[in-house]
Design an enzyme around this catalytic site. Structure first.
Site, short mmCIF file in Angstrom:
data_model
loop_
_atom_site.label_atom_id
_atom_site.label_comp_id
_atom_site.label_asym_id
_atom_site.label_seq_id
_atom_site.Cartn_x
_atom_site.Cartn_y
_atom_site.Cartn_z
N HIS A 216 0.83 -1.22 0.00
CA HIS A 216 0.00 0.00 0.00
C HIS A 216 0.86 1.26 0.00
O HIS A 216 0.59 2.21 -0.73
CB HIS A 216 -0.93 0.01 1.23
N HIS A 225 2.44 12.21 0.91
CA HIS A 225 3.06 11.39 1.97
C HIS A 225 4.57 11.23 1.79
O HIS A 225 5.27 10.95 2.76
CB HIS A 225 2.43 9.99 2.00
#
Ligand SMILES: *[C@@H]1O[C@H](CO)[C@@H](O)[C@H](O)[C@H]1NC(C)=O
Length: 334
Positions: A216, A225
């Site tokens: 993921h 991120h």
């Protein structure tokens, strides 16, 4: 017919794997699924979508519609989901209507009625993560297969699915308002150590021409991120040492390709299954950024014994970026 036969095969294999794991009661080998490419194993085609389950909203339905068209064109073998399957907080349980609302009733194209292989994302762990792994969901929709970590062997390519969420320390040390369903992964230190060992062993034993690892979280990302430090430190060295060709992830809601600066590994993000347009980009990345798109879309991968082609598509089905590589060329250069 073909779909239901392969679903039955997957069920049988899951059953056998579960029995083996329970009996051994230790860090077992990763569950393995045989998914030989149709037409004599000459080529494999699959789609990759991530970060999608929003009941069709935020362009999820548009992405699904285009996936259906491309799946038909490429006559795909299966679909890969890079996790964050159900927003905001995974599934509440096996009977959560979100499973139908965000999966079965969204990916309706006939060409998408193939096996789906899914990992869990951090949002899935915020709900009842165990429910997503349940075989009960396969009774509702036989396409569904989500496990923590497992291997799919297509003969020319092997796909290694890795449960990356428990590797990210922040979810344990700084969970904020979120609660996570850590059943089955505690104590996390030994869970992660065993997982890395299992991945390394499976890669070392692989005889496949192409080795593709799916998780993921990104190893490299220039979006919101950014890189996942734990994966750079702990997983990347294993991938570099064992001839991995592609690392595929979601988590950042964008599409991107970054080339490793120390190996032939390509880092591919397909996390544009629904909400996107974050508007953040950090160019100070290690590696060579070949492509970045901040919006929704998905990716296709086609492979034969010598070549791989990766294509990224937007919500109108337009091919935004195409990358091909030949193994023969590469090995003759090295
Ligand atoms: C849906 O996609 C279109 C085309 O990329 C984009 O302009 C629009 O903002 C998207 N909608 C949402 C809710 O993200």
């Amino acid at each position: 017919m073909e779909g239901s036969r392969s679903a039955a095969m997957v069920l049988l294999l899951t059953f056998v794997c579960t029995i083996l794991c329970v009996c051994k009661n230790v860090a077992a080998e990763l569950p393995r699924f045989e998914h030989p490419a149709r037409g004599g194993g000459g080529s494999v085609a699959f789609l990759v979508v991530g970060d999608w389950g929003r009941k069709g909203h935020y362009n999820q339905s548009l992405v699904s519609h285009q996936m259906g068209k491309i799946a038909e064109d490429l006559d795909i073998d299966f679909v890969v989901s890079t996790g964050d399957n159900f927003y905001d907080n995974g599934l509440h349980g096996e009977d959560d209507p979100n499973f139908l609302d965000s999966f079965s009733n969204v990916y309706t194209s006939r060409s998408l009625h193939k096996q789906w292989y899914s990992v869990l994302g951090n949002h899935d762990y915020r709900g009842n993560a165990v429910a997503q792994l349940s075989s009960y969901l396969r009774k509702i929709d036989s396409r569904w297969l989500c496990l923590r970590s497992f291997v799919v062997n297509t003969e020319i390519a092997e796909l290694f699915f890795v449960d990356t969420t428990p590797m990210v320390e922040e979810y344990f040390t700084n969970p904020g308002d979120h609660t996570y369903d850590w059943r089955g992964v505690l104590p996390v230190k030994s869970y992660v150590a065993n997982l890395l060992q299992d991945v390394e062993t499976a890669l070392k034993e692989s005889k496949a021409k192409w080795r593709i690892v799916i998780g993921h979280h990104a190893i490299r990302s220039i979006s919101h991120h950014g890189d996942t430090r734990e994966l750079v430190d702990q997983l990347l060295p294993i991938l570099r040492a064992n001839g991995v060709d592609l690392y595929i992830n979601g988590h950042d809601h964008c599409l991107q390709q970054i080339s490793d600066n120390q190996s032939p590994i390509q880092f591919l993000t397909s996390g544009g299954g629904s909400k996107a347009w974050r508007g953040e980009m950090d160019k100070s990345n290690v590696g060579v950024v070949k492509f970045f798109y901040d919006g929704q879309g998905f990716m296709s991968v086609t492979l034969d014994s010598s070549d791989v082609e990766v294509v990224f598509y937007d919500v109108s089905g337009r091919a935004l970026h195409r990358w091909t590589m030949s193994k023969f060329l590469l090995s003759s250069l090295m």
